[in-house]
Enzyme design. Structure first.
Site, mmCIF file in Angstrom:
data_model
loop_
_atom_site.group_PDB
_atom_site.id
_atom_site.type_symbol
_atom_site.label_atom_id
_atom_site.label_comp_id
_atom_site.label_asym_id
_atom_site.label_seq_id
_atom_site.Cartn_x
_atom_site.Cartn_y
_atom_site.Cartn_z
ATOM 1 N N ASP A 134 -1.738 21.202 -12.374
ATOM 2 C CA ASP A 134 -2.434 20.409 -12.646
ATOM 3 C C ASP A 134 -1.908 20.722 -13.909
ATOM 4 O OD1 ASP A 134 -3.797 18.853 -13.981
ATOM 5 O OD2 ASP A 134 -6.109 19.102 -12.697
ATOM 6 N N LYS A 159 -4.702 10.493 -18.847
ATOM 7 C CA LYS A 159 -4.836 11.032 -20.079
ATOM 8 C C LYS A 159 -3.847 11.167 -21.017
ATOM 9 C CE LYS A 159 -8.832 12.149 -17.918
ATOM 10 N NZ LYS A 159 -8.840 13.707 -17.073
ATOM 11 N N ARG A 211 0.765 -0.955 -0.086
ATOM 12 C CA ARG A 211 -0.041 -0.009 -0.202
ATOM 13 C C ARG A 211 1.196 1.230 -0.282
ATOM 14 N NH1 ARG A 211 -1.457 1.346 4.281
ATOM 15 N NH2 ARG A 211 -3.013 -0.192 5.198
ATOM 16 N N TYR A 267 -10.799 22.088 -13.620
ATOM 17 C CA TYR A 267 -10.970 20.530 -13.739
ATOM 18 C C TYR A 267 -12.432 20.479 -12.611
ATOM 19 C CZ TYR A 267 -12.071 15.529 -14.064
ATOM 20 O OH TYR A 267 -11.912 14.745 -13.903
HETATM 21 C C1 LIG Z 1 -9.304 13.358 -15.806
HETATM 22 C C2 LIG Z 1 -8.700 15.015 -15.125
HETATM 23 C C3 LIG Z 1 -8.470 14.911 -13.804
HETATM 24 C C4 LIG Z 1 -8.890 14.082 -13.087
HETATM 25 O O1 LIG Z 1 -8.108 12.710 -13.172
HETATM 26 P P1 LIG Z 1 -8.585 10.864 -13.049
HETATM 27 O O2 LIG Z 1 -7.415 9.682 -12.998
HETATM 28 O O3 LIG Z 1 -10.385 11.065 -13.932
HETATM 29 O O4 LIG Z 1 -8.657 10.868 -10.909
HETATM 30 C C5 LIG Z 1 -7.627 16.081 -13.027
HETATM 31 N N1 LIG Z 1 -7.272 17.002 -13.994
HETATM 32 C C6 LIG Z 1 -7.502 17.380 -15.404
HETATM 33 C C7 LIG Z 1 -7.504 18.843 -15.652
HETATM 34 C C8 LIG Z 1 -7.939 16.226 -15.951
HETATM 35 O O5 LIG Z 1 -7.727 15.852 -16.605
#
Ligand SMILES: *Cc1c(COP(=O)(O)O)cnc(C)c1O
Length: 384
Positions: free
Chosen positions: A177, A202, A52, A104
């Site tokens: 981010d 992504k 973990r 987001y």
């Molecule tokens: C998809 C996304 C997230 C969250 O990611 P998950 O893997 O779906 O939890 C955060 N920020 C951005 C810009 C995203 O496109």
């Protein structure tokens, strides 16, 4: 392979040139053990106790992402949300944080509900204007400035270097981010950010077949209180990635540079094609000179402006939904950064309070032929 002197394309393609010492395999095995042997003298010299907290299945993927970002250490998480929320959970009740109005959607929701209930003072501001950030920081009280650039779903650009200076002068950390920019287009840590986050779901993985997240800390900050608490959040709250997903992510990243370059080139073509189109009110893409943030994007994005854009349909909301219904190649689905192109009526996803105009369609450009994608959108617009 020395990541400091090796091109990012080479780092990605060879996953840092890793070879299994025991078998000479050029790709790693999938480690699945949940626990690790204790030495007879009661020590844990391997450094691992229980999966973990830590897992050799993470090592190579974390090393590749860390090298691409120019950081000190990377940590994989079970999702982008698990990574992002760890940055906030490592703060203390009463801390003031600044986050963007355009960001987001799920993270914004979490910040305004759970994070607020846990005692964080969350303030949403316009992050595209450094003067607004300067006016909003509270020296000594603001502990974190969170930005996203380019930001969902309007692709608002934030000046990372300028925001880092403002945050640091106030005694706050800057977290970015950078999911949409990818480490190939922008390296936030080298522009002054303290932590960078990716939804590895992504572009990093790139094949729409796993959920994962990652944080990277800047050089010299891995021993900081904040990062040590982030490590504990992962180990104790348990938002750890699975071994198989870690291995898939490492495989996906071997083509990151090719996929990102193809998506950028097609997105630029698509944006230019539909800018000024009779049925399109507006194209939102940082690669268009008239768009907000283009000048900043030119400085902090290298090699392209990303694969994400939005178009506003002149005839309004019902027509926008009809356009998405009419596409044949573009898949009607949320998410982004996969090989297949996606189209989405964003206001339907985000609901009340969304900054997305109701006529807006969010486009994630994949790696198909750009002419095919343009023709499909043309026919979908014509039939709406
Ligand atoms: C998809 C996304 C997230 C969250 O990611 P998950 O893997 O779906 O939890 C955060 N920020 C951005 C810009 C995203 O496109």
């Amino acid at each position: 392979m020395d990541p400091k002197t090796t091109h990012p394309d080479t780092i990605a393609a060879q996953a840092l040139g890793w070879i299994d010492e025991q078998t000479r395999a050029v790709t790693p095995p999938i480690h699945v053990s949940s626990t690790y042997l204790r030495d007879p003298d009661n020590q844990y010299r391997s450094g691992r106790i229980y999966a973990r907290a830590d897992n050799p299945a993470f090592d190579q993927a974390e090393a590749v992402i860390n090298a691409l970002e120019g950081g000190q250490q990377a940590l994989l998480f079970a999702s982008g949300m698990a990574a992002a929320t760890a940055v906030f959970q490592a703060l203390a009740p009463g801390d003031h944080v600044l986050a963007p109005k355009v960001m987001y959607w799920s993270l914004r929701n979490w910040l305004m509900s759970f994070a607020t209930q846990w005692g964080l003072q969350v303030e949403l501001i316009d992050m595209s204007d450094p003067a607004v950030v300067q006016a909003a920081v509270r020296p000594g009280q603001t502990k974190l400035v969170w930005i996203e650039t380019p930001a969902n779903p309007l692709w608002t650009v934030t000046d990372i270097a300028a925001t880092a200076r403002i945050a640091h002068a106030a005694g706050a950390l800057l977290a970015v981010d950078s999911t949409v920019a990818t480490p190939l287009l922008t390296q936030p840590l080298l522009l002054g950010a303290d932590v960078v986050m990716h939804a590895a779901t992504k572009y990093l993985n790139g094949h729409s077949d796993l959920i994962a997240g990652v944080l990277v800390v800047r050089e010299g900050a891995a021993d900081s209180d904040h990062w040590q608490r982030v490590r504990k959040v992962r180990a104790q709250l348990g938002g750890t990635l699975g071994s198989f997903e870690s291995w898939l992510l490492l495989r996906g990243m071997r083509t990151l540079h090719l996929r990102v370059r193809a998506a950028c080139a097609s997105a630029q073509r698509i944006a230019e094609h539909f800018h000024g189109h009779a049925r399109v009110l507006e194209v939102m893409y940082p690669g268009l000179p008239h768009c907000q943030g283009h000048e900043v994007a030119k400085l902090q994005m290298t090699g392209g402006f990303g694969g994400m854009l939005s178009i506003r349909v002149k005839a309004g909301e019902a027509a926008a939904i009809a356009v998405a219904a009419n596409t044949r190649l573009w898949k009607r689905a949320t998410s982004l950064g996969g090989t297949e192109s996606l189209i989405e009526h964003r206001a339907s996803v985000e609901g009340a309070g969304t900054p997305a105009p109701t006529d807006l369609l969010r486009l994630s450009v994949g790696i198909e032929d750009a002419t095919d994608l343009i023709q499909d959108l043309e026919q979908a617009l014509a039939a709406a």
